[in-house]
Structures are given as structure tokens and as C-alpha cells.
Design an enzyme around this catalytic site. Structure first.
Site, short mmCIF file in Angstrom:
data_model
loop_
_atom_site.label_atom_id
_atom_site.label_comp_id
_atom_site.label_asym_id
_atom_site.label_seq_id
_atom_site.Cartn_x
_atom_site.Cartn_y
_atom_site.Cartn_z
N GLY A 34 -4.23 2.42 -2.57
CA GLY A 34 -4.77 1.47 -1.58
C GLY A 34 -5.47 0.35 -2.32
O GLY A 34 -4.83 -0.61 -2.78
N THR A 71 -10.69 -4.18 1.11
CA THR A 71 -11.93 -3.80 1.81
C THR A 71 -13.11 -4.69 1.36
O THR A 71 -13.01 -5.41 0.36
CB THR A 71 -12.29 -2.33 1.48
OG1 THR A 71 -12.53 -2.24 0.05
CG2 THR A 71 -11.19 -1.37 1.87
N GLU A 73 -6.25 -6.08 3.87
CA GLU A 73 -6.11 -7.11 2.84
C GLU A 73 -7.28 -7.07 1.84
O GLU A 73 -7.72 -8.10 1.33
CB GLU A 73 -5.89 -8.47 3.50
CG GLU A 73 -4.57 -8.40 4.27
CD GLU A 73 -4.22 -9.58 5.11
OE1 GLU A 73 -4.43 -10.71 4.67
OE2 GLU A 73 -3.68 -9.36 6.22
N GLN A 88 -24.21 -4.44 23.03
CA GLN A 88 -25.60 -4.15 23.40
C GLN A 88 -26.04 -5.04 24.57
O GLN A 88 -26.68 -4.57 25.51
CB GLN A 88 -26.50 -4.39 22.17
CG GLN A 88 -27.88 -3.80 22.28
CD GLN A 88 -27.86 -2.27 22.27
OE1 GLN A 88 -26.87 -1.66 21.88
NE2 GLN A 88 -28.91 -1.66 22.74
N GLY A 138 -24.26 -0.64 29.38
CA GLY A 138 -23.22 0.34 29.71
C GLY A 138 -21.90 -0.32 30.08
O GLY A 138 -20.82 0.22 29.80
N ILE A 145 2.05 -0.02 6.88
CA ILE A 145 2.79 -1.28 6.81
C ILE A 145 2.94 -1.90 8.21
O ILE A 145 3.64 -1.37 9.08
CB ILE A 145 4.17 -1.08 6.12
CG1 ILE A 145 4.00 -0.38 4.77
CG2 ILE A 145 4.90 -2.43 5.97
CD1 ILE A 145 2.98 -1.02 3.81
N THR A 146 2.27 -3.03 8.37
CA THR A 146 2.31 -3.77 9.63
C THR A 146 3.73 -4.30 9.86
O THR A 146 4.39 -4.75 8.90
CB THR A 146 1.31 -4.95 9.56
OG1 THR A 146 0.01 -4.41 9.32
CG2 THR A 146 1.30 -5.77 10.85
N THR A 173 0.83 -1.22 0.00
CA THR A 173 0.00 0.00 0.00
C THR A 173 0.86 1.26 0.00
O THR A 173 1.91 1.31 0.64
CB THR A 173 -0.91 -0.01 1.25
OG1 THR A 173 -1.69 -1.21 1.23
CG2 THR A 173 -1.84 1.19 1.28
C1 LIG Z 1 -4.19 -1.75 10.53
C2 LIG Z 1 -3.84 -1.85 9.08
C3 LIG Z 1 -2.76 -2.61 8.69
C4 LIG Z 1 -2.39 -2.67 7.35
N1 LIG Z 1 -1.25 -3.39 7.01
C5 LIG Z 1 -0.83 -3.34 5.73
C6 LIG Z 1 0.41 -3.97 5.37
O1 LIG Z 1 1.10 -4.57 6.20
N2 LIG Z 1 0.84 -3.87 4.08
C7 LIG Z 1 0.12 -3.20 3.13
O2 LIG Z 1 0.58 -3.16 2.00
N3 LIG Z 1 -1.06 -2.60 3.44
C8 LIG Z 1 -1.54 -2.64 4.71
N4 LIG Z 1 -2.73 -2.03 5.04
C9 LIG Z 1 -3.44 -1.28 4.02
C10 LIG Z 1 -4.76 -1.88 3.59
O3 LIG Z 1 -4.54 -2.99 2.78
C11 LIG Z 1 -5.53 -0.75 2.89
O4 LIG Z 1 -5.93 0.16 3.92
C12 LIG Z 1 -6.74 -1.23 2.13
O5 LIG Z 1 -6.38 -2.02 1.04
C13 LIG Z 1 -7.59 -0.05 1.62
O6 LIG Z 1 -6.82 0.94 1.02
P1 LIG Z 1 -6.99 2.47 1.51
O7 LIG Z 1 -6.91 2.48 2.97
O8 LIG Z 1 -6.03 3.29 0.74
O9 LIG Z 1 -8.47 2.85 1.10
P2 LIG Z 1 -8.98 3.36 -0.35
O10 LIG Z 1 -8.54 2.43 -1.41
O11 LIG Z 1 -8.66 4.80 -0.47
O12 LIG Z 1 -10.55 3.20 -0.16
C14 LIG Z 1 -11.36 4.14 0.55
C15 LIG Z 1 -12.80 3.65 0.45
O13 LIG Z 1 -13.21 3.66 -0.93
C16 LIG Z 1 -13.64 2.36 -1.28
N5 LIG Z 1 -13.30 2.11 -2.68
C17 LIG Z 1 -12.09 2.26 -3.28
N6 LIG Z 1 -12.16 1.91 -4.57
C18 LIG Z 1 -13.45 1.52 -4.79
C19 LIG Z 1 -14.15 1.04 -5.94
N7 LIG Z 1 -13.56 0.87 -7.13
N8 LIG Z 1 -15.47 0.73 -5.79
C20 LIG Z 1 -16.08 0.89 -4.61
N9 LIG Z 1 -15.46 1.33 -3.50
C21 LIG Z 1 -14.17 1.64 -3.59
C22 LIG Z 1 -12.94 1.41 -0.33
O14 LIG Z 1 -13.61 0.18 -0.22
C23 LIG Z 1 -12.98 2.23 0.95
O15 LIG Z 1 -14.24 2.10 1.55
C24 LIG Z 1 -3.15 -1.99 6.38
C25 LIG Z 1 -4.28 -1.26 6.76
C26 LIG Z 1 -4.64 -1.20 8.08
C27 LIG Z 1 -5.86 -0.39 8.46
#
Ligand SMILES: Cc1cc2nc3c(=O)[nH]c(=O)nc-3n(C[C@H](O)[C@H](O)[C@H](O)COP(=O)(O)OP(=O)(O)OC[C@H]3O[C@@H](n4cnc5c(N)ncnc54)[C@H](O)[C@@H]3O)c2cc1C
Length: 379
Positions: free
Chosen positions: A131, A365, A363, A336, A340, A157-158, A126
Site C-alpha cells: 500500500g 495517507t 492517493e 454536531q 441527532g 482498484i477504483t 496498490t
Molecule cells: C476507496 C479507495 C479507492 C482506492 N483506489 C485505488 C486505485 O484506484 N488504485 C490504487 O492503486 N490504489 C487505490 N487505493 C489504495 C490506496 O492508495 C491505499 O489504500 C493507500 O495508499 C494506503 O495503503 P494501505 O491501504 O495498504 O495502507 P497501509 O500502507 O497498510 O497503511 C496502514 C496504516 O499504516 C500507516 N503507515 C504505513 N507506512 C507508514 C510509515 N512508514 N510511517 C508511518 N505510518 C505508516 C498508514 O498511513 C496507515 O495509517 C484506494 C483506496 C481506497 C480506500
């Protein structure tokens, strides 16, 4: 059709349950509160053979089925989502790509340490601008003699802060589209890698999530994982496996909601009887119990397909989507049921309510899973 676990799997399941009750559950709240990586748990899991249970024996693993690894991931989540996430991550996003695409030298260098819980890996895909749309990444790896020079920023990045090895994805040929992305295995301490910030976050707080900057980071060609241009495929393959892990983790969270709801509703007395006697509460519990089974069947099916060498990518997306959304629904209901008390910091259900959100984002959304599933249905 056979739904039975083998005797060996039953034994592993009961041993890991015992381990979670003794070593994981008692420290889960403290891990969350202090945002502490539970290193000691991974050392113990390594000693028990639970970090590499389904890796081949020749690389220090247990030679078990992948289904067994996922069972362990689920049981860990019943006690601590952070521990479960890091367990699944180590297998799916680090061990799996090395095992599947690595050469003999790379496998020998990393797999035994991963199996022992002594090597920690970070999967760096990422980026701030890439993303869900992985292919819009801008990190590059430019060939210079026998080396590649990597430049770019990776985010969320975890493990980056403690990683012994980074699985990094960069474009070696931007003009080739996704076929121009290459994966690299880069050991820690390589000059040009900086962890620029570590985020505070809602849940799964024991795992460290950071931004990593690659600035003129020179790596030898021996760091390429698989072939040049295979990076996108490697990333997708790792995510497919990782998604089954997230589904197993989410199932463990739903199971924990059920455990907590049964326990609490029998104890809490209102209107002169335990709230468990109220039909409204019973229906919440009935739904949880049904969804635990449905979730388990879905992720186990995806894992079984992988064990059988059959395509499992679609089943992994379906399992991740279903299990994570079920778990998110039930954490709300579990809070729920505790009213509280469930809202207060320190309540297990309050932690589950926060932890579960990652399963709908990490991994890929839920929307990304729906794109994959709808794409297959409409083909
Ligand atoms: C705690 C944590 C650990 C993570 N660890 C890693 C890691 O180790 N390595 C790594 O590489 N990544 C890691 N990630 C990243 C993770 O894989 C991304 O956050 C995820 O893939 C979503 O990308 P984004 O956050 O940029 O959201 P975005 O892609 O910006 O999406 C934002 C919103 O828009 C929606 N969306 C985007 N495109 C579309 C579409 N075409 N149609 C409909 N909806 C859409 C998404 O579903 C989301 O609701 C981690 C994330 C978190 C929160």
C-alpha cells in the site's frame, strides 16, 4: 501576486455550480445509498467539456489551465464526493500519465474518449501487501518475445469493474528496485484479467473499488507506457497530480459543511432562537469559513505551480494533508451542529462525514504526506 480568476474561469465556476445544483446534488444521496456509479453525470460532464477541460485541444480537451480543472473538482464535491473523486481520478491517475508519458498513438487512442467522459480508466498500483510501501509490489511482467506476461494481484482498484483501460504497474526487473517497475496500458477484455471481488465501503460509495487478478495476462510491447523501468516515476507523477485533486475534493467537502451549517443553524430553533445566535455554533462556522479559504489557497497554489511548469510535488502533499484533515474535522462539527438529525441516514452531513475519510487515505495517507513533507524540511 494575483488571486483573481479570469472571466472565463468565473463563468466556468458559475456554470458548474449550476450544473451541480441541477444534476448532481439531487441524486447524490441515491448514488450513495445504491452504490451506483453515476455514469450519466459523466456523460453530461463530458458533453460540457468538463472531463477534459485542461487537456490540450488536439486531444479533444479545452486547453484550459489545470487550476480550472481543480476548481471543477471542488465544485463537484460540494454536491457529491463520489462524482468529485471520479472526476479527479480520471484526470490525475489516468489522463495525466497517458498525456505526459504516452506515445502519440496511445494519446490518440485514449485522450479524446477521456475528455468526452466516454472512456473510463483504472489505475492499478496498490497490492494486498503493498500500500504505502509501493515498491514492495510483487506483480511481475516477464518479457516473452514481443509480449509481456503479467502475473499478480492488485487491490482497492477504483473503476476496475467498468474500466475500458487499466494503467498497470509491474516489475520487469525486480533486481533494479524501483527502477525495475514498468507501467502498461491494458485495454479491457484482454485475456487474463479478472475482477475477483468488489468491496462494500464506508464512503464515496458510488465509486466501485475492486480486487483485480492478472493471471498469465499477455500484452504486446506496444502496451508499455513510457519506457521500460519508468513505472515508479510514472506512478509518483500521477499521484502528485491526484493529490491536488483530493485536496480540491476535500475543500469542496469543507465548503459543503459550511453551506449546510449556515442553512441548518438559521432554521433550527432552541431556547426560543435559532441556534445560529449561539456563539458556540458561530465559532464552528467561523472556523469552517476560514479553513475553506486556507484550503482553497493551498490546493490552488499547488495547481498553479503545475500550470507554471514548476515543481509541485511538495505543495501537492501539503495541500492534500491540510485540506483533507480540515475537511475531516469540519464534517464532525457539521454533524454536531445538526445534533441527532445530522446523525440520521439521509442527512447530507452524515454522508459527508463518511465520504471525507477517503481523502485522508486514498492517493497516499496523511502519514505518507507527512513523511514527504518532513523529508523535505529535514533535507
Ligand atoms: C476507496 C479507495 C479507492 C482506492 N483506489 C485505488 C486505485 O484506484 N488504485 C490504487 O492503486 N490504489 C487505490 N487505493 C489504495 C490506496 O492508495 C491505499 O489504500 C493507500 O495508499 C494506503 O495503503 P494501505 O491501504 O495498504 O495502507 P497501509 O500502507 O497498510 O497503511 C496502514 C496504516 O499504516 C500507516 N503507515 C504505513 N507506512 C507508514 C510509515 N512508514 N510511517 C508511518 N505510518 C505508516 C498508514 O498511513 C496507515 O495509517 C484506494 C483506496 C481506497 C480506500
Amino acid at each position: 501576486m494575483d488571486f483573481k480568476l479570469t472571466e472565463e474561469q468565473e463563468l466556468i465556476k458559475s456554470n458548474i455550480r449550476e450544473f451541480v445544483l441541477q444534476h448532481v446534488e439531487p441524486v447524490a444521496a441515491e448514488i450513495d445509498a445504491s452504490c451506483r456509479q453515476p455514469v450519466e453525470i459523466f456523460e453530461k460532464l463530458g458533453e460540457l467539456g468538463m472531463m477534459g477541460i485542461s487537456y490540450p485541444v488536439e486531444y479533444g480537451g479545452g486547453g484550459e489551465k489545470f487550476v480550472t480543472t481543480m476548481m471543477v473538482t471542488e465544485e463537484l464535491a460540494r454536491g457529491c464526493a463520489t462524482t468529485s473523486f471520479l472526476h479527479s481520478y480520471s484526470y490525475g491517475l489516468v489522463g495525466h500519465p497517458i498525456l505526459t508519458f504516452g506515445n502519440e498513438e496511445q494519446k490518440k487512442q485514449y485522450m479524446p474518449g477521456l475528455a468526452q467522459g466516454k472512456i473510463v480508466g483504472a489505475f492499478a498500483l496498490t497490492e494486498p501487501g503493498a500500500g504505502t510501501d509501493v515498491s514492495s509490489a510483487t506483480t511481475t511482467a516477464v518479457k516473452n518475445g514481443d509480449e509481456y506476461i503479467i502475473n499478480g494481484t492488485k487491490t482497492f482498484i477504483t473503476n476496475a469493474i467498468i474500466a475500458d483501460v487499466f494503467v498497470v504497474f509491474a516489475y520487469t526487473d525486480r533486481s533494479a528496485g524501483s527502477k525495475g517497475m514498468t507501467a502498461f496500458l491494458i485495454p479491457k477484455g484482454t485475456p487474463g484479467i479478472t475482477v475477483s471481488k468488489t468491496f462494500n465501503k464506508l464512503g464515496v460509495r458510488g465509486s466501485q473499488t475492486s480486487e483485480v487478478v492478472f493471471k498469465d495476462c499477455a500484452v504486446p510491447a506496444s502496451c508499455v507506457l513510457g519506457q521500460e523501468g519508468q513505472g515508479f516515476r510514472i506512478a509518483m507523477s500521477a499521484l502528485d497530480v491526484g493529490r491536488i485533486g483530493i485536496a480540491a475534493m476535500a475543500t469542496g467537502i469543507t465548503q459543503a459543511c459550511l453551506d449546510e451549517s449556515v442553512r441548518y443553524s438559521k432554521l433550527r430553533v432552541q431556547f426560543n432562537k435559532p441556534i445560529a445566535k449561539q456563539q458556540a455554533i458561530q465559532w464552528f462556522i467561523a472556523n469552517m469559513s476560514t479553513d475553506v479559504d486556507a484550503s482553497r489557497f493551498l490546493y490552488m497554489y499547488a495547481a498553479w505551480l503545475k500550470d507554471e511548469g514548476k515543481p509541485f510535488s511538495l505543495a501537492a502533499s501539503k495541500a492534500k494533508l491540510f485540506c483533507s484533515e480540515c475537511a475531516a474535522r469540519h464534517t464532525t462539527k457539521a454533524v454536531q451542529i445538526q445534533g441527532g438529525y445530522g446523525f440520521m441516514t439521509g442527512a447530507k452531513v452524515e454522508r459527508l462525514y463518511r465520504d471525507v475519510k477517503l481523502t485522508e487515505i486514498g492517493e497516499g495517507t496523511s502519514e505518507a504526506q507527512r513523511m514527504i513533507i518532513a523529508g523535505a524540511a529535514l533535507r
